[in-house]
Enzyme design. Structure first.
Site, PDB file in Angstrom:
ATOM      1  CG  ASP A   1      -3.071   3.714  -2.712  1.00 52.09           C
ATOM      2  OD1 ASP A   1      -4.242   3.299  -2.790  1.00 52.09           O
ATOM      3  OD2 ASP A   1      -2.583   4.199  -1.677  1.00 52.09           O
ATOM      4  CD  GLU A   2      -5.614  -1.514   0.052  1.00 49.37           C
ATOM      5  OE1 GLU A   2      -6.260  -0.451  -0.032  1.00 49.37           O
ATOM      6  OE2 GLU A   2      -5.963  -2.469   0.759  1.00 49.37           O
TER       7      GLU A   2
ATOM      8  CG  ASP B   1      -1.891   1.078   1.312  1.00 46.47           C
ATOM      9  OD1 ASP B   1      -2.060   1.781   0.293  1.00 46.47           O
ATOM     10  OD2 ASP B   1      -2.522   1.246   2.369  1.00 46.47           O
TER      11      ASP B   1
HETATM   12 MG    MG Z   1      -2.473   3.996   0.477  1.00 43.61          MG
END
Ligand code: MG
Length: 407
Positions: free
Chosen positions: A105-106, A10
């Site tokens: 983003d993960e 993340d």
């Molecule tokens: Mg993040």
């Protein structure tokens, strides 16, 4: 059962971190991305400096401003974040095909099937972290665990910028002292109930038998029981959302009446919102298309830092775009369409202010009624105009509806 290794990765304070990277003068200052202080909407991301003042992702911008008036508020640039996200996933895909894109983003990476390739999974996970940080210039947190829930909890522990691994056999020791709020399936109301019973830590929860949890929380109790023990059999699902979903209407006669066109737009937004809900998706890009009487077509689009799904938000954006197109056109229209693209399933990015959470619930309630009685059973006042403006029989033959979903 064969043991699994899941890596959860993340990017820390993603949007804000990209802004800091590109504008080094912002470094060290509190940053809130999502909009300007007076605007409606929520903080999409805030950096750690802003968090120190109590600002959180998903918080209304006005509230963020009250807590931290000196913060730098940015509307954000979705296109830019998306470019970083693409680079992020390109790197991850070099390591395993088993990737679940949880948001921009993960991600979850399952390394289990790649056992012959990697001698040491922890070393591989560290390598992935180092590569992403070097090539993107952004800090990431990485958690490793025997399943998805533990990998994600490990990442939480690793934040910001760290690495944490839960090895098989260490689950109990890791979970025992965590607060019950760390259990994903446990809503705020359930937390209150458990706290009243003196249960504050996950370890305390182990004393409650399965049947008690089921009595307290129904079916959800079952899930809470398993999550509290770090049991999670969910696969890492390589999910790729459809590229776009659109709804459009071609009129049999060209239309000039703005009210009527807006009513169509409301109807299309409603249909599109339903389709997004059915796929459990939120859209970062909304596009409105018109075709003029002379067959030329024009398009306007907007990129949204906070993805949307509910009908009211879709209609609001679509109307703005439509009016820009319509005010400059001198001709009647043959077609109007709304398209949603850059679709994400994430709820961690799609953070909502209370208002839109209500709208979302309303959407689901509408779906239930419509499932039973048909789409026309409930229409907004604006959509109803379609019925009053056209006699119903005429309306049936009047338009050609197109729905499409592109994968
Ligand atoms: Mg993040």
């Amino acid at each position: 059962m064969r043991s699994r290794t899941i890596v959860h990765i993340d990017i820390d304070a993603f949007f804000a971190a990209v802004e800091e990277l590109l504008h080094p003068e912002l470094k060290g200052k509190p940053i809130v991305v999502g909009g300007l202080p007076h605007e409606r909407g929520v903080a999409s991301t805030c950096n750690y400096e802003a968090r120190r003042y109590g600002v959180r992702s998903g918080m209304p911008l006005r509230q963020a401003y009250q807590l931290c008036p000196q913060a730098i508020f940015l509307r954000g640039n979705y296109q830019l974040y998306q470019a970083f996200s693409e680079k992020f996933f390109r790197i991850l895909h070099e390591y395993t095909p088993d990737i679940e894109e949880a948001s921009l983003d993960e991600a979850y990476l399952e390394l289990t099937r790649c056992r012959p390739l990697y001698a040491d999974f922890s070393a591989t996970a560290r390598e992935i972290k180092a590569r992403v940080e070097k090539e993107l210039g952004l800090k990431v947190s990485v958690g490793v665990g025997p399943n998805k829930i533990l990998a994600k909890l490990a990442t939480k522990k690793a934040k910001p910028g760290g690495f944490f691994e839960i090895k098989a056999g260490e689950e109990e020791a890791f979970l025992r002292d965590l607060g019950i709020e760390e259990i994903p399936g446990l809503g705020p109301k359930a937390q209150v109930v458990l706290r009243l019973l003196g249960i504050h830590k996950i370890g305390h929860l182990w004393g409650l038998p399965r049947s008690a949890l089921r009595q307290l929380f129904g079916l959800n109790g079952e899930e809470i029981y398993l999550q509290a023990r770090g049991i999670d059999a969910r696969p890492v699902a390589s999910f790729s959302p459809p590229k776009s979903i659109s709804r459009e209407t071609t009129f049999l006669e060209d239309i000039w009446d703005k009210k009527l066109l807006l009513a169509h737009l409301a109807y299309l937004s409603d249909r599109l919102s339903l389709a997004l809900r059915q796929e459990n998706l939120y859209a970062h890009i909304i596009e409105v298309k018109i075709r003029l009487a002379d067959f030329r077509h024009e398009v306007k689009r907007r990129l949204l830092v906070n993805p949307i799904q509910d009908m009211m938000s879709l209609y609001r954006v679509a109307t703005e775009l439509f009016l820009q197109l319509f005010s400059s056109s001198r001709l009647a229209l043959r077609l109007v369409g709304v398209k949603a693209s850059d679709l994400v399933r994430s709820r961690s990015l799609a953070l909502f202010e209370p208002v839109s959470e209500r709208l979302e619930k309303l959407g689901h309630a509408l779906d239930k009624v419509r499932e039973k009685y048909g789409f026309g059973a409930i229409l907004t006042a604006r959509e109803k105009m379609l019925e009053t403006l056209y006699p119903l029989e005429k309306a049936r033959g009047f338009v050609l509806k197109t729905a499409s979903l592109t994968r």
